[in-house]
Design an enzyme around this catalytic site. Structure first.
Site, mmCIF file in Angstrom:
data_model
loop_
_atom_site.group_PDB
_atom_site.id
_atom_site.type_symbol
_atom_site.label_atom_id
_atom_site.label_comp_id
_atom_site.label_asym_id
_atom_site.label_seq_id
_atom_site.Cartn_x
_atom_site.Cartn_y
_atom_site.Cartn_z
ATOM 1 N N HIS A 10 46.334 29.572 52.280
ATOM 2 C CA HIS A 10 45.890 30.017 53.608
ATOM 3 C C HIS A 10 45.554 28.811 54.459
ATOM 4 C CE1 HIS A 10 45.447 34.424 53.419
ATOM 5 N NE2 HIS A 10 45.450 34.201 52.131
ATOM 6 N N HIS A 24 38.610 36.268 53.446
ATOM 7 C CA HIS A 24 38.463 37.313 52.430
ATOM 8 C C HIS A 24 36.979 37.555 52.181
ATOM 9 C CE1 HIS A 24 42.439 35.532 51.633
ATOM 10 N NE2 HIS A 24 42.777 36.762 51.304
ATOM 11 N N ALA A 75 49.640 39.739 50.446
ATOM 12 C CA ALA A 75 50.311 39.665 49.147
ATOM 13 C C ALA A 75 49.593 40.669 48.256
ATOM 14 C CB ALA A 75 50.174 38.255 48.586
ATOM 15 N N TYR A 105 35.403 38.229 49.564
ATOM 16 C CA TYR A 105 34.866 37.579 48.358
ATOM 17 C C TYR A 105 34.530 36.105 48.589
ATOM 18 C CZ TYR A 105 39.655 35.870 47.764
ATOM 19 O OH TYR A 105 40.867 35.283 47.976
ATOM 20 N N GLU A 106 35.100 35.510 49.638
ATOM 21 C CA GLU A 106 34.789 34.111 49.956
ATOM 22 C C GLU A 106 33.497 33.997 50.751
ATOM 23 O OE1 GLU A 106 38.240 31.698 51.697
ATOM 24 O OE2 GLU A 106 38.742 33.774 52.186
ATOM 25 N N ASN A 126 53.729 40.596 42.348
ATOM 26 C CA ASN A 126 53.692 40.733 40.887
ATOM 27 C C ASN A 126 53.502 42.218 40.578
ATOM 28 O OD1 ASN A 126 50.920 39.982 42.064
ATOM 29 N ND2 ASN A 126 50.391 41.017 40.156
ATOM 30 N N HIS A 156 47.260 33.294 40.524
ATOM 31 C CA HIS A 156 47.387 33.058 41.970
ATOM 32 C C HIS A 156 48.663 32.267 42.259
ATOM 33 C CE1 HIS A 156 46.105 32.802 46.071
ATOM 34 N NE2 HIS A 156 45.933 31.492 46.060
ATOM 35 N N MET A 216 43.229 42.280 48.103
ATOM 36 C CA MET A 216 41.809 41.962 48.340
ATOM 37 C C MET A 216 41.521 41.745 49.820
ATOM 38 S SD MET A 216 41.370 39.201 45.273
ATOM 39 C CE MET A 216 42.220 39.432 43.703
ATOM 40 N N SER A 217 42.299 42.365 50.669
ATOM 41 C CA SER A 217 42.128 42.084 52.102
ATOM 42 C C SER A 217 42.527 43.290 52.943
ATOM 43 C CB SER A 217 43.000 40.883 52.504
ATOM 44 O OG SER A 217 44.365 41.224 52.412
ATOM 45 N N SER A 221 48.367 35.884 52.164
ATOM 46 C CA SER A 221 48.506 34.754 51.228
ATOM 47 C C SER A 221 49.939 34.282 51.152
ATOM 48 C CB SER A 221 48.089 35.168 49.810
ATOM 49 O OG SER A 221 46.715 35.260 49.717
HETATM 50 CL CL1 6GU Z 1 47.479 42.493 40.809
HETATM 51 N N1 6GU Z 1 45.495 42.557 42.501
HETATM 52 C C1 6GU Z 1 44.871 42.215 43.616
HETATM 53 N N2 6GU Z 1 43.662 42.724 43.822
HETATM 54 N N3 6GU Z 1 45.369 41.395 44.534
HETATM 55 C C2 6GU Z 1 46.590 40.888 44.316
HETATM 56 C C3 6GU Z 1 47.312 41.191 43.164
HETATM 57 C C4 6GU Z 1 46.710 42.057 42.246
HETATM 58 N N4 6GU Z 1 48.496 40.535 43.230
HETATM 59 C C5 6GU Z 1 48.493 39.866 44.388
HETATM 60 N N5 6GU Z 1 47.353 40.071 45.045
#
Ligand code: 6GU
Length: 284
Positions: free
Chosen positions: A66, A88, A119, A90-91, A244, A258, A220-221, A35
């Site tokens: 993306h 991803h 990310a 989830y998509e 983050n 996001h 998530m990837s 990302s």
């Molecule tokens: Cl906090 N969680 C997840 N699952 N994906 C992220 C994230 C957090 N920050 C960036 N991508």
């Protein structure tokens, strides 16, 4: 409809890709941009860009941050193929085999090494916003729950039915990356990446759970791609950009957005590019 478990269809897709680009040589390295990390694709010299729209079976990338391009060209003096934008689960209805198809296509095109980036939210309290983390190992949550790209009938041409994940992230590439980071004065961490299903971010209790089991970053990837890469014998290097810091306390939590993930990735784009380029320069 494309069946990601059909090996002959994989060969057909690969032919369609080959016929639309003028390959200068066999790409030895594949790259998947996380990302906001698509800048890596933009660093490629003498690029030939093939939109995913022109690749049969490739779904479209719907996530902001993306792009949807397969790029061939030179990076760090080597001929590479780069997926600027990923799929991803989830998509795409948690179809992990579909989402990992680009890895199989890159394997057919000849890559021996895969560099994956993402990310991620930081879980390790020593991590700061903007840090890069070399992935040492992973916790593949969907995979542990039956959502693996290898579930279903396995055509042996894809590779073995049972794949060992004991050394998924190549130790020599990890050492090389840590050396490069030190020499280039890039702040670097090493740690365990957790793939969650998403697309919701984790609750503070869930983050606490992952912290307790030894995770350092969440996303998530990646794990489905790495699993498929290992099945076909590709050497893997992975890194996360910490965008983050994940919440661990419901009484003191902040919203994860996001947008902030993309801002952090944009800020780190140049650093991530030079990191990847320097690593590629020194890959044997
Ligand atoms: Cl906090 N969680 C997840 N699952 N994906 C992220 C994230 C957090 N920050 C960036 N991508």
């Amino acid at each position: 409809m494309f069946d990601p478990r059909d090996y002959d269809e994989l060969l057909q897709i690969t032919d369609v890709v080959r016929n639309q680009v003028d390959l200068k040589e066999t790409p030895s390295i594949g790259i998947i941009c996380g990302s906001g990390l698509g800048d890596i694709g933009d660093c490629i010299k003498e690029p030939q860009v093939l939109s995913y729209k022109k690749i049969p079976g490739f779904p479209s990338t719907s996530v902001v941050g993306h792009k949807g391009n397969m790029i061939f060209g030179y990076l760090g003096g080597k001929y590479v193929v780069c997926m600027q934008g990923r799929f991803h689960p989830y998509e795409h209805g948690m179809d992990l085999a579909l989402c990992a198809t680009p890895v199989r296509v890159m394997h057919q095109l000849g890559i021996k090494t895969l560099i994956v980036s993402n990310a991620a939210g930081g879980v390790n309290p020593a991590f700061n916003y903007g840090d890069l983390m070399v992935i040492k190992d992973h916790i593949f949550m969907p995979g542990l729950c039956g959502f693996s790209p290898l579930v279903g009938i396995n055509d042996p041409r894809f590779g073995p039915r049972f794949v060992s994940i004991h050394d998924a992230y190549d130790i020599n590439l990890r050492r090389l990356a840590l050396t490069v980071a030190q020499e280039e004065n890039i702040r670097i961490q090493e740690g365990i990446y957790v793939m969650c299903g998403g697309p919701q971010y984790e609750s503070p209790a869930e983050v606490m759970y992952f912290k307790t089991v030894g995770a350092d970053a969440l996303g998530m990837s990646t794990c489905h791609e790495v699993t498929v890469a290992r099945q076909c014998g590709i050497r893997v290097f992975g890194f996360s950009l910490i965008t983050n810091i994940a919440n661990t306390d419901a009484d003191n939590s902040v919203e994860v957005t996001h947008e902030e993930v993309l801002v952090a990735a944009k800020e780190a784009g140049f650093r991530a590019c030079s990191f990847v380029t320097k690593i590629i320069e020194r890959i044997e």
